[in-house]
Each structure stands twice: as structure tokens, then as C-alpha cells.
Design an enzyme around this catalytic site. Structure first.
Site, PDB file in Angstrom:
ATOM      1  N   LYS A 206       8.007  18.447 -38.822  1.00 50.98           N
ATOM      2  CA  LYS A 206       8.278  18.682 -40.047  1.00 50.98           C
ATOM      3  C   LYS A 206       9.180  17.493 -40.725  1.00 50.98           C
ATOM      4  O   LYS A 206      10.217  17.613 -40.655  1.00 50.98           O
ATOM      5  CB  LYS A 206       9.011  20.011 -40.233  1.00 50.98           C
TER       6      LYS A 206
ATOM      7  N   HIS B 193      13.593  30.724 -38.032  1.00 47.92           N
ATOM      8  CA  HIS B 193      12.704  29.694 -37.643  1.00 47.92           C
ATOM      9  C   HIS B 193      13.513  28.406 -37.090  1.00 47.92           C
ATOM     10  O   HIS B 193      12.902  27.435 -36.815  1.00 47.92           O
ATOM     11  CB  HIS B 193      11.744  29.146 -38.721  1.00 47.92           C
TER      12      HIS B 193
ATOM     13  N   ASP C  95      10.667   6.381 -49.597  1.00 48.40           N
ATOM     14  CA  ASP C  95      11.044   4.959 -49.816  1.00 48.40           C
ATOM     15  C   ASP C  95      11.581   4.387 -48.465  1.00 48.40           C
ATOM     16  O   ASP C  95      10.892   4.563 -47.419  1.00 48.40           O
ATOM     17  CB  ASP C  95      11.983   4.983 -51.017  1.00 48.40           C
TER      18      ASP C  95
ATOM     19  N   HIS D  52       2.922  19.269 -35.152  1.00 51.38           N
ATOM     20  CA  HIS D  52       4.008  20.264 -35.341  1.00 51.38           C
ATOM     21  C   HIS D  52       5.279  19.753 -36.031  1.00 51.38           C
ATOM     22  O   HIS D  52       6.007  20.348 -36.268  1.00 51.38           O
ATOM     23  CB  HIS D  52       4.476  20.746 -34.043  1.00 51.38           C
TER      24      HIS D  52
ATOM     25  N   LYS E 247      15.958  25.778 -34.761  1.00 55.89           N
ATOM     26  CA  LYS E 247      16.048  25.463 -33.449  1.00 55.89           C
ATOM     27  C   LYS E 247      17.387  24.704 -33.630  1.00 55.89           C
ATOM     28  O   LYS E 247      17.150  23.403 -33.860  1.00 55.89           O
ATOM     29  CB  LYS E 247      14.982  24.672 -33.157  1.00 55.89           C
TER      30      LYS E 247
ATOM     31  N   ASP F 270      29.781  21.349 -27.590  1.00 52.87           N
ATOM     32  CA  ASP F 270      31.222  20.964 -27.646  1.00 52.87           C
ATOM     33  C   ASP F 270      31.605  20.614 -29.131  1.00 52.87           C
ATOM     34  O   ASP F 270      32.552  19.780 -29.133  1.00 52.87           O
ATOM     35  CB  ASP F 270      31.713  19.922 -26.747  1.00 52.87           C
TER      36      ASP F 270
END
Length: 419
Positions: free
Chosen positions: A339, A157, A344, A337, A159, A164
């Protein structure tokens, strides 16, 4: 074990002595209370990397434009890994750049997940091979028959893009039109992605190379990666210290979940969560309960427009439970979508991991823990802006649901371990 033992983070870092040159970096947001969290992440394979510049992107269009610019400027290598890499307008625009850079002599390596990218035909990825690039399919189906995949339940899952060895990308935005908010019944699509420039890219590079090594059945030493220039000498680009954490079914420990539990239970003021799916286990729920009872301001934001109705029904069931405890629940007017976890005044986690059992235990995921008052303050403002576009769901909101909806919620919660 699902796959070969990963190249450990320490194996890479110990061969890059120049990392020590950054130990004098002026860090923003580190407190004595963070020592335990830093140690936990380190013991789970995440080296503390100082001197990073971190940029946050809150929608796909802006992220795509900036990513294209970085890709076009690449000189040596492009390492790119996506759960969904679609053969649509967005996917073709990125593929064209990858092919162009491969023809120019840049090393291009692409990993795509077999399940997430199942709608993209193989000829789409063959274009990159013909241009001189390299392609790997993560957990390919048996005998190339799409319906027979013995590892269907385990998904990569992540991405990740590393350019470089100096610039890294990760977050929630896949390479597909709907993630850009185009032609989508779920619009507005709200997502979060980050761009990192600095030593924190080493860990993203390490995660990618581990996935590549497995997918291609390669066995190379950490030193060979350094000799290839994948880990250039670090420089100071900013004042953020970060730790990049990877988790997956190749480990008996649910690393990201346990780090989140540590962050939540150690919170002194606030815990703000954004996730498309909220299906926690008892340990995670206990952490939320402890924080609320301790007087911490806990807020959870999920989408009001679901993409998966069965999962959403289970999510609502868990949200009702935490709402009864005193958690503030926000339903974003669109599809959320992102996450993210804000704790704090000085910590933010942004990555690929949803707050559910699948992401915590079955998927290969990553997240970036950012220690920075500046980044924390910036994203807290974003969270508050998102509240303006959200409906606050009180305890009464859940009580007023029809009996059939409540019944379905209970059933979907019971079945949630199968999602």
C-alpha cells in the site's frame, strides 16, 4: 461515533518538550511546496517528526527476521497490534518471543482484530496472558459467539509494533504464513513494510495506546503514559522527516484519503501507486484525472493474481476508466499487497491503507508520509524493478475482455460499496 475520542497527538507532543531539540535537524527532501501538505497532516493530528532512520522491507521473510531481532532486544515494553495474527508457524514463532519477553519482565501488550484473526483460537492468545503479558481483542463478538459481531463491518486493519518507545514498525505484512510467501497459491507475494527509529515512533505509539485504551476501556491521561516511559527523549537517528497519519470510522473525515488527494493534485512530476485493490470514490478519481490532464506521469500497479475475485472485477472496471485517461496500468505477476504512494522526487507514503472505499472510510488504518529524496529514490527503483515482473495493461487489454467479464465487472463495480 464508533469509539471514544482519541487522545490527540498534540496532547502527547506538548508534554515532550525535548522534541524541540530536534528542530535543528538537517532534513532531506523538504521543499517549500510541501508546506501545505505538512499543515494538512498536522491539522489532521499528525505531528511533523524529524530525525528518523527509515528502513524498507519488501518481503515478509526479511521483515520477520528483523522484527524478531528487535523484539528479542527489547528492555521495557513491546506494544504490538495486528489485523491478522495467525496460529501458524509464523504466528507461533512471534508468540513464543512475546511470551519469553513477558516472563523476563518486559511489558507486552497485544491487540488483535476480531475479524482478521478469527481463525486463531482464544487459547493461542491465552498463552501470552499466562506468561504475564496483556491481550486485547478489537471489537470482540457479542457474548463471545464468533458469528454474532455487531461491529463486523468495522475492522482494525493496522499493523503496528512499538518497542521501548524507540523503534516502530508498520506496513502491509501481517503475522501469517502466506504473508511470508509460504505455501501460497498467490506466490510470489510482494509486500512492503517499514521500520522507523526516531521521533516518528511517538505517533505510532500514540495510535496503539488509543486503540488499547478503547479495547480495554481504560482512561489514562497523556501524562501517565509519559511517566511510564512510553515516550522517551528523542534522538537523531537519520535525516527523514515523517508524519504518521491515522484514520478510521471514529472520524467524520477520511483523513488518509484526503491527504492522498492533496498529494496527487499537488504533484509536479509523477504519481506511482501500488495497491491490491483499487476501488476509489469520485473524489479520488477526480484527483487522478486532474493529475493526468496536467501532464503528470501517473502509474498504478495491482496484482495479476487476485485473492478476492469479486473485488478484483471491480478493480479492473476502475482501472479501465483511468487507463482511458492515460494512466499506465501494471499487473504484478503474483500477489501485490503493498500500500504505497510515490509522489515526485521527495515523498513516499507506506502504510496499511488500500486504495479503496473500505480502507478509506470503514477500517482503522495508518500510513507514514516520508519526506526524503533518498527514500523516494530508493523506492522508485523498487517500483521500476516491480515493473519488470509485471504485465502492462493497455487500453486494448481491457477492450478485449469477453462480454461476460465486462458485465461482471460492471455488476461488481455497482456492488463495490458493500465490499
Amino acid at each position: 461515533m464508533i469509539r471514544k475520542k482519541a487522545i490527540s497527538e498534540s496532547d502527547i507532543i506538548k508534554n515532550i518538550e525535548d522534541i524541540k531539540s530536534l528542530e535543528h535537524a538537517q532534513l532531506d527532501g523538504i521543499t517549500s511546496d510541501d508546506e501545505e501538505l505538512l499543515s494538512l497532516c498536522y491539522n489532521y493530528g499528525s505531528y511533523p517528526c524529524p530525525g528518523n532512520d527509515v528502513q524498507i522491507f519488501n518481503n515478509g521473510i526479511e521483515k520477520l527476521a528483523a522484527l524478531k531481532e528487535d523484539l528479542l532486544k527489547s528492555k521495557k515494553s513491546i506494544h504490538i497490534e495486528y489485523y491478522i495474527f495467525a496460529d501458524d508457524k509464523t504466528g507461533r514463532s512471534i508468540m513464543d518471543i512475546l511470551c519469553q519477553k513477558a516472563r523476563e519482565g518486559v511489558e507486552v501488550k497485544l491487540i488483535y482484530d476480531s475479524i482478521g484473526s478469527r481463525k486463531a483460537p482464544r487459547r493461542f492468545f491465552k498463552k501470552l496472558r499466562k506468561a504475564g503479558g496483556h491481550v486485547a481483542e478489537f471489537f470482540p463478538p457479542f457474548m463471545h459467539i464468533r458469528l454474532i459481531n455487531l461491529k463486523l463491518n468495522y475492522r482494525n486493519h493496522r499493523k503496528i509494533v512499538v518497542i521501548d518507545g524507540k523503534i516502530g514498525w508498520t506496513g502491509g505484512i501481517n503475522i501469517r504464513d502466506d504473508h511470508m510467501g509460504l505455501h501460497n497459491r498467490l506466490s510470489p507475494w510482494r509486500d512492503t513494510h517499514i521500520r522507523i527509529k526516531g521521533s516518528g515512533v511517538y505517533t505510532l505509539q500514540n495510535i496503539f495506546l488509543d486503540d488499547w485504551r478503547y479495547s480495554k476501556n481504560e482512561s489514562l491521561s497523556p501524562m501517565s503514559y509519559i511517566e511510564k516511559g512510553y515516550f522517551p527523549a528523542p534522538k537523531l537517528y537519520g535525516d527523514a522527516l515523517i508524519q504518521v497519519l491515522a484514520s478510521g470510522p471514529d472520524s467524520q473525515v477520511q483523513k488518509i484519503k484526503e491527504v492522498y488527494v492533496k498529494m496527487i493534485t499537488n504533484a509536479k512530476k509523477r504519481v506511482y501507486i501500488q495497491t491490491p485493490y483499487f476501488i476509489p470514490d469520485d473524489v479520488f478519481l477526480s484527483a487522478i484525472r486532474i493529475a493526468v490532464v496536467s501532464g503528470i506521469d501517473v502509474r498504478i500497479m495491482v496484482p495479476r493474481k487476485p485473492d478476492k475475485k469479486t473485488v478484483y472485477l471491480a478493480t479492473l472496471s476502475y482501472l479501465k476508466e483511468v487507463a482511458d485517461l492515460g494512466v499506465k496500468i501494471y499487473l504484478y505477476d503474483g500477489f501485490l499487497h503493498s500500500k504505497t504512494l510515490i509522489v515526485d522526487d521527495n515523498k513516499v507514503s507506506i502504510g496499511t491503507c488500500n486504495m479503496d472505499n473500505r480502507s478509506f472510510g470503514l477500517n482503522f488504518e495508518d500510513t507514514v508520509i516520508i519526506y526524503s529524496t533518498k527514500i523516494n529514490n530508493k523506492y522508485r527503483k523498487t517500483f521500476k524493478e516491480d515493473i519488470k515482473n509485471s504485465y502492462e495493461a493497455s487500453v486494448e487489454y481491457f477492450k478485449k475482455k469477453r462480454w461476460l467479464t465486462k458485465f461482471l465487472q460492471a455488476i461488481m463495480r455497482l456492488l463495490s460499496p458493500l465490499f
